[in-house]
Design a protein around this motif. Structure first.
Motif, PDB file in Angstrom:
ATOM      1  N   GLU A  72       0.828  -1.207   0.000  1.00 21.98           N
ATOM      2  CA  GLU A  72       0.000   0.000   0.000  1.00 21.98           C
ATOM      3  C   GLU A  72       0.864   1.260   0.000  1.00 21.98           C
ATOM      4  O   GLU A  72       0.552   2.222  -0.691  1.00 21.98           O
ATOM      5  N   ALA A  73       1.924   1.253   0.797  1.00 26.08           N
ATOM      6  CA  ALA A  73       2.803   2.424   0.868  1.00 26.08           C
ATOM      7  C   ALA A  73       3.508   2.650  -0.466  1.00 26.08           C
ATOM      8  O   ALA A  73       3.619   3.784  -0.944  1.00 26.08           O
ATOM      9  N   PHE A  74       3.982   1.568  -1.072  1.00 33.18           N
ATOM     10  CA  PHE A  74       4.646   1.669  -2.373  1.00 33.18           C
ATOM     11  C   PHE A  74       3.693   2.271  -3.398  1.00 33.18           C
ATOM     12  O   PHE A  74       4.020   3.233  -4.095  1.00 33.18           O
ATOM     13  N   LEU A  75       2.479   1.719  -3.467  1.00 34.22           N
ATOM     14  CA  LEU A  75       1.498   2.222  -4.439  1.00 34.22           C
ATOM     15  C   LEU A  75       1.063   3.646  -4.122  1.00 34.22           C
ATOM     16  O   LEU A  75       0.832   4.445  -5.041  1.00 34.22           O
ATOM     17  N   THR A 124      -6.266   6.439  -9.228  1.00 31.63           N
ATOM     18  CA  THR A 124      -6.515   5.227  -8.440  1.00 31.63           C
ATOM     19  C   THR A 124      -5.229   4.453  -8.186  1.00 31.63           C
ATOM     20  O   THR A 124      -4.254   4.569  -8.940  1.00 31.63           O
ATOM     21  N   ALA A 125      -5.259   3.630  -7.152  1.00 30.75           N
ATOM     22  CA  ALA A 125      -4.129   2.739  -6.873  1.00 30.75           C
ATOM     23  C   ALA A 125      -3.987   1.704  -7.982  1.00 30.75           C
ATOM     24  O   ALA A 125      -2.872   1.270  -8.300  1.00 30.75           O
ATOM     25  N   ALA A 126      -5.101   1.322  -8.605  1.00 35.73           N
ATOM     26  CA  ALA A 126      -5.045   0.346  -9.701  1.00 35.73           C
ATOM     27  C   ALA A 126      -4.248   0.900 -10.881  1.00 35.73           C
ATOM     28  O   ALA A 126      -3.480   0.171 -11.514  1.00 35.73           O
ATOM     29  N   GLU A 149      -0.646   0.779  -9.919  1.00 34.36           N
ATOM     30  CA  GLU A 149      -0.156  -0.595  -9.966  1.00 34.36           C
ATOM     31  C   GLU A 149       0.118  -1.043 -11.399  1.00 34.36           C
ATOM     32  O   GLU A 149       1.130  -1.686 -11.679  1.00 34.36           O
ATOM     33  N   ARG A 150      -0.760  -0.697 -12.307  1.00 35.73           N
ATOM     34  CA  ARG A 150      -0.591  -1.079 -13.718  1.00 35.73           C
ATOM     35  C   ARG A 150       0.724  -0.503 -14.272  1.00 35.73           C
ATOM     36  O   ARG A 150       1.503  -1.207 -14.913  1.00 35.73           O
ATOM     37  N   GLU A 193       6.363  -7.871  -2.079  1.00 34.43           N
ATOM     38  CA  GLU A 193       6.571  -9.191  -2.674  1.00 34.43           C
ATOM     39  C   GLU A 193       6.112  -9.309  -4.128  1.00 34.43           C
ATOM     40  O   GLU A 193       6.851  -9.785  -4.982  1.00 34.43           O
ATOM     41  N   GLY A 194       4.904  -8.898  -4.433  1.00 37.94           N
ATOM     42  CA  GLY A 194       4.400  -9.019  -5.799  1.00 37.94           C
ATOM     43  C   GLY A 194       5.232  -8.244  -6.801  1.00 37.94           C
ATOM     44  O   GLY A 194       5.492  -8.713  -7.910  1.00 37.94           O
ATOM     45  N   PHE A 195       5.686  -7.073  -6.411  1.00 35.96           N
ATOM     46  CA  PHE A 195       6.515  -6.265  -7.297  1.00 35.96           C
ATOM     47  C   PHE A 195       7.936  -6.817  -7.376  1.00 35.96           C
ATOM     48  O   PHE A 195       8.585  -6.740  -8.410  1.00 35.96           O
ATOM     49  N   ALA A 196       8.417  -7.388  -6.281  1.00 37.67           N
ATOM     50  CA  ALA A 196       9.742  -8.021  -6.285  1.00 37.67           C
ATOM     51  C   ALA A 196       9.769  -9.171  -7.280  1.00 37.67           C
ATOM     52  O   ALA A 196      10.738  -9.340  -8.028  1.00 37.67           O
ATOM     53  N   LEU A 197       8.691  -9.964  -7.309  1.00 38.17           N
ATOM     54  CA  LEU A 197       8.628 -11.094  -8.247  1.00 38.17           C
ATOM     55  C   LEU A 197       8.636 -10.620  -9.699  1.00 38.17           C
ATOM     56  O   LEU A 197       9.245 -11.254 -10.562  1.00 38.17           O
ATOM     57  N   ILE A 198       7.988  -9.506  -9.979  1.00 35.87           N
ATOM     58  CA  ILE A 198       8.008  -8.942 -11.337  1.00 35.87           C
ATOM     59  C   ILE A 198       9.428  -8.542 -11.708  1.00 35.87           C
ATOM     60  O   ILE A 198       9.898  -8.821 -12.806  1.00 35.87           O
ATOM     61  N   LEU A 199      10.127  -7.910 -10.774  1.00 35.38           N
ATOM     62  CA  LEU A 199      11.511  -7.490 -11.020  1.00 35.38           C
ATOM     63  C   LEU A 199      12.420  -8.700 -11.239  1.00 35.38           C
ATOM     64  O   LEU A 199      13.299  -8.680 -12.094  1.00 35.38           O
TER      65      LEU A 199
END
Length: 145
Positions: A6-9, A20-22, A25-26, A53-59
């Motif tokens: 949430e903080a990152f977004l 929006t946060a969405a 995120e996109r 975590e979710g963004f780390a996996l993308i990286l």
């Protein structure tokens, strides 16, 4: 220190002036996938530890880049992947995400990240003088004292 999702977004949303946060995120997903394709080894792994975590996996699981993209080509690639983006809006998008990544990573790690990227990415990360002495100043910018 890892930022919460949430903080990152929230940071990306604020810096990119997204509604929006969405939307934040996109944009973050596209930019981090492109960035991950340009980083290797321990530097990419260490940077991932500073992301949710979710963004780390993308990286960590990017498409492979055939060659390093210049900052200008990186922005054009982001524009191609972000629905409705132009080069101008993609520049804003990329900077919103990468400046948030830079703040999460800290100066020492950012110096190592920038060493793996072509000259000019400093501005996209919001750190125009981070490595100016090590790599030479960008054309038209003064060297730091």
């Amino acid at each position: 220190m890892t930022l919460r999702r949430e903080a990152f977004l929230d940071h990306v949303k604020e810096r990119g002036a997204y509604d929006t946060a969405a939307e934040a995120e996109r944009v973050a997903r596209v930019v981090l996938a492109l960035l991950g394709a340009h980083l290797v080894g321990e530097v990419r792994a260490r940077l991932a530890t500073h992301l949710p975590e979710g963004f780390a996996l993308i990286l960590l699981n990017p498409l492979q880049s055939a060659e390093p993209l210049s900052p200008e080509r990186f922005v054009r690639a982001a524009a191609a992947w972000i629905e409705g983006a132009t080069v101008q809006t993609a520049t804003w998008d990329v900077s919103a995400v990468l400046s948030t990544v830079a703040d999460a990573a800290g100066e020492d790690l950012m110096g190592q990240v920038l060493l793996q990227l072509p000259v000019g990415y400093e501005l996209l990360f919001g750190h125009p003088q981070t490595t100016s002495h090590e790599r030479g100043a960008l054309p038209g910018t003064p060297m730091a004292p």
